[in-house]
Design a protein around this motif. Structure first.
Motif, PDB file in Angstrom:
ATOM      1  N   GLN A   1       0.830  -1.203   0.000  1.00 42.57           N
ATOM      2  CA  GLN A   1       0.000   0.000   0.000  1.00 42.57           C
ATOM      3  C   GLN A   1       0.863   1.251   0.000  1.00 42.57           C
ATOM      4  O   GLN A   1       1.995   1.249   0.491  1.00 42.57           O
ATOM      5  CB  GLN A   1      -0.908   0.020   1.240  1.00 42.57           C
TER       6      GLN A   1
ATOM      7  N   ASP B   1      -0.708   7.884   2.746  1.00 40.61           N
ATOM      8  CA  ASP B   1      -2.102   8.186   3.059  1.00 40.61           C
ATOM      9  C   ASP B   1      -2.202   8.909   4.399  1.00 40.61           C
ATOM     10  O   ASP B   1      -1.516   8.568   5.354  1.00 40.61           O
ATOM     11  CB  ASP B   1      -2.936   6.906   3.113  1.00 40.61           C
TER      12      ASP B   1
ATOM     13  N   TYR C   1     -11.873   8.612  -2.579  1.00 40.53           N
ATOM     14  CA  TYR C   1     -12.754   7.841  -1.712  1.00 40.53           C
ATOM     15  C   TYR C   1     -14.169   8.407  -1.658  1.00 40.53           C
ATOM     16  O   TYR C   1     -14.936   8.070  -0.749  1.00 40.53           O
ATOM     17  CB  TYR C   1     -12.174   7.770  -0.292  1.00 40.53           C
TER      18      TYR C   1
ATOM     19  N   PRO D   1     -10.460   2.758   3.716  1.00 38.89           N
ATOM     20  CA  PRO D   1      -9.021   2.457   3.783  1.00 38.89           C
ATOM     21  C   PRO D   1      -8.593   2.062   5.193  1.00 38.89           C
ATOM     22  O   PRO D   1      -9.178   2.494   6.187  1.00 38.89           O
ATOM     23  CB  PRO D   1      -8.353   3.774   3.343  1.00 38.89           C
ATOM     24  N   ASN D   2      -7.546   1.241   5.256  1.00 37.66           N
ATOM     25  CA  ASN D   2      -7.075   0.712   6.531  1.00 37.66           C
ATOM     26  C   ASN D   2      -6.778   1.788   7.564  1.00 37.66           C
ATOM     27  O   ASN D   2      -7.144   1.676   8.730  1.00 37.66           O
ATOM     28  CB  ASN D   2      -5.805  -0.128   6.314  1.00 37.66           C
TER      29      ASN D   2
ATOM     30  N   ARG E   1     -10.100   3.339   9.003  1.00 37.44           N
ATOM     31  CA  ARG E   1     -11.318   2.530   8.997  1.00 37.44           C
ATOM     32  C   ARG E   1     -12.149   2.757  10.249  1.00 37.44           C
ATOM     33  O   ARG E   1     -13.379   2.824  10.187  1.00 37.44           O
ATOM     34  CB  ARG E   1     -10.984   1.048   8.835  1.00 37.44           C
TER      35      ARG E   1
ATOM     36  N   GLU F   1      -7.247  -4.831   1.519  1.00 35.55           N
ATOM     37  CA  GLU F   1      -6.235  -4.066   0.790  1.00 35.55           C
ATOM     38  C   GLU F   1      -6.582  -3.978  -0.694  1.00 35.55           C
ATOM     39  O   GLU F   1      -6.362  -2.943  -1.346  1.00 35.55           O
ATOM     40  CB  GLU F   1      -4.854  -4.712   0.976  1.00 35.55           C
TER      41      GLU F   1
ATOM     42  N   GLU G   1      -9.270  -1.349  -1.126  1.00 38.53           N
ATOM     43  CA  GLU G   1      -8.658  -0.012  -1.054  1.00 38.53           C
ATOM     44  C   GLU G   1      -7.927   0.315  -2.349  1.00 38.53           C
ATOM     45  O   GLU G   1      -8.013   1.435  -2.866  1.00 38.53           O
ATOM     46  CB  GLU G   1      -7.696   0.045   0.140  1.00 38.53           C
ATOM     47  N   HIS G   2      -7.224  -0.671  -2.899  1.00 40.59           N
ATOM     48  CA  HIS G   2      -6.514  -0.487  -4.172  1.00 40.59           C
ATOM     49  C   HIS G   2      -7.506  -0.210  -5.308  1.00 40.59           C
ATOM     50  O   HIS G   2      -7.218   0.586  -6.215  1.00 40.59           O
ATOM     51  CB  HIS G   2      -5.683  -1.739  -4.471  1.00 40.59           C
TER      52      HIS G   2
ATOM     53  N   TRP H   1     -10.356   1.441  -5.220  1.00 40.59           N
ATOM     54  CA  TRP H   1     -10.769   2.848  -5.243  1.00 40.59           C
ATOM     55  C   TRP H   1      -9.699   3.716  -5.899  1.00 40.59           C
ATOM     56  O   TRP H   1     -10.004   4.610  -6.702  1.00 40.59           O
ATOM     57  CB  TRP H   1     -11.034   3.356  -3.831  1.00 40.59           C
ATOM     58  N   LYS H   2      -8.446   3.439  -5.587  1.00 43.67           N
ATOM     59  CA  LYS H   2      -7.350   4.251  -6.133  1.00 43.67           C
ATOM     60  C   LYS H   2      -7.191   4.038  -7.642  1.00 43.67           C
ATOM     61  O   LYS H   2      -6.991   4.989  -8.387  1.00 43.67           O
ATOM     62  CB  LYS H   2      -6.037   3.905  -5.402  1.00 43.67           C
TER      63      LYS H   2
END
Length: 471
Positions: free
Chosen positions: A248, A252, A264, A391-392, A395, A457, A460-461, A463-464
């Protein structure tokens, strides 16, 4: 505890995975029990303290204020100090509230302990599904988080049963001293105090479960996280999880402002709207007014198995549909089917009232149809989705925002339903619930990605990468 054991000595244990998730899901049981137990105490407390209508309303709703406060601080605390320690705090709040309510010497003291219980509900309603979501392997995550909703529905039903049992046996035997007061003369004390038993079990059990592995990774405690991950899913899966976490971006922001960035934005809208709409569809209003409607439909059972319990049992049974299908069929199919069925059921209920068909089986059939559709879709899937999409690094804070949205929806429905029933009538009240429920179909179609089988993860990836593709 498991997060301090050398990972080399650990082996994968499916039983351990289920056990830990069941322990965390007890937060949902206490949430449901504490919310529902109040139903059997209102008239008794009103009589014992000679409450006015305003005081009676405050007794019922004061826990909601505690919920909102609890949600507000639980996200920040869980991100800073860990999910486990905040769950322990919630369990302590539940124990203190139950015992305090049982032993309260005045109405003011009773309200104070109800507020403390509300804090526990608010904390548990956010942190329990968050912990389960981070703890579970991706292929089981939907089922495991759905255990939280299942425990919640079981808590509601058992609260109804325990209230009925204590009320029916209040005069069976003469007891000495304070026991006579608690179990006979003022049986509402026993109803509220009974929650201390599952709360104490929850508290003790939490000392035997590990911290969330993803929180440990966020805090740089990789060896501890690896120990937990191996125990959950084996060495190979643990290595992949840790590698995905390392891959990651490390730039962030860890503040909530990260969630408001364009990357996001969809996750934010999903996290705010889906929980809100799950309440705006009128589920709590239907559960509250359901028994009265079922009585009008000619549906009668004995005191222990009244309309509330029937609705509660249907809620439990159909939650199992989500548990067994959410990781096979996916989140979106369940939401489409359940929300669609709920909208149709609400429209039909409104039409039945409009046509004056308030006796016979039809009202019963469509009330239970609505409950069942909610139970396998909105109820569990909402908790699963909001535990996955953020995202981690933030969260905890993000889930607190989502849970706060849910409680705001809960509050508005609770306050507005009596007004709508009186001013608009039953037909338009149910039609408005159907209208409020409908946007969830659009959100599921246009905004929500299918997260079945994806690691946190990977989501989250996603969304990016989606944002980069549009940039």
């Amino acid at each position: 505890m498991i997060d301090t054991i050398n990972p080399v000595s650990l082996k994968k244990s499916s039983a351990y995975l289920y056990l830990v998730c069941v322990v965390a899901a007890l937060g949902g049981f206490l949430f449901g029990f504490d919310t529902a137990v109040i139903s059997g105490t209102v008239s008794l407390v009103k009589n014992d303290f000679s409450l006015s209508a305003v005081s009676e309303g405050w007794f019922v709703s004061c826990a909601l204020l505690g919920c909102i406060i609890g949600v507000s601080f639980s996200g920040k605390l869980s991100d800073k100090y860990g999910r486990k320690i905040v769950l322990i705090l919630a369990a302590i709040l539940f124990v203190v509230s139950a015992l305090g309510c049982m032993l309260s010497g005045s109405f003011t003291v009773l309200i104070i302990f109800r507020l403390i219980g509300g804090l526990g509900i608010g904390v548990a309603s956010m942190v329990s599904p968050l912990y389960i979501s981070e703890f579970s392997p991706s292929r089981y995550r939907g089922m495991m988080v759905s255990l939280y909703q299942l425990a919640l529905t079981i808590g509601i039903v058992l609260a109804y049963f325990s209230n009925a049992y204590l009320a029916n046996h209040a005069g069976d035997a003469h007891r000495a001293g304070s026991m006579q007061t608690i179990f006979s003369a003022e049986v509402w004390r026993a109803m509220l105090g009974l929650g201390a038993l599952p709360a104490a079990i929850f508290l003790v059990s939490l000392f035997m479960v590990p911290e969330s592995p993803r929180w440990l990774l966020l805090k740089g405690r990789e060896q501890n996280a690896k120990a937990v991950l191996i125990k959950i899913d084996g060495e190979e899966a643990a290595a992949k999880e840790i590698e995905a976490f390392r891959a990651q971006d490390d730039n962030d922001d860890t503040s909530l402002t990260e969630l408001f960035k364009p990357v996001y934005r969809k996750a934010l809208w999903i996290g705010l709207l889906l929980p809100f709409l799950s309440q705006a569809c009128g589920i709590n209003a239907v559960i509250y007014y359901g028994p009265r409607i079922l009585e009008q439909a000619g549906f009668t059972l004995n005191n222990a198995l009244g309309g509330q319990v029937t609705i509660g049992l249907v809620n439990v049974v159909f939650t199992f549909v989500a548990i067994f299908t959410i990781d096979k069929w996916g989140r979106k199919p369940l939401l489409f089917a359940g929300v669609g069925g709920a909208v149709v059921s609400l429209l039909v209920i409104g039409a039945l009232f409009a046509m004056g068909i308030t006796s016979g089986p039809w009202i019963l059939i469509f009330i239970l149809a609505f409950i069942s559709c909610f139970a396998f879709s909105f109820g569990p899937v909402c908790w699963v989705v909001v535990g996955e999409i953020f995202p981690n690094a933030i969260r905890g804070k993000a889930m607190a925002l989502s849970t706060l949205s849910l409680w705001v929806g809960n509050f508005l429905v609770g306050q507005l339903t009596p007004v709508m029933l009186e001013g608009l009538g039953s037909s338009w009240t149910f039609w408005l619930f159907a209208i409020c429920c409908s946007p969830a179909l659009w959100i599921t179609w246009k905004l929500l990605p299918e997260t079945k089988g994806r690691s946190l993860e990977n989501i989250e990836h996603y969304w990016k990468e989606t944002y980069k593709g549009k940039a």
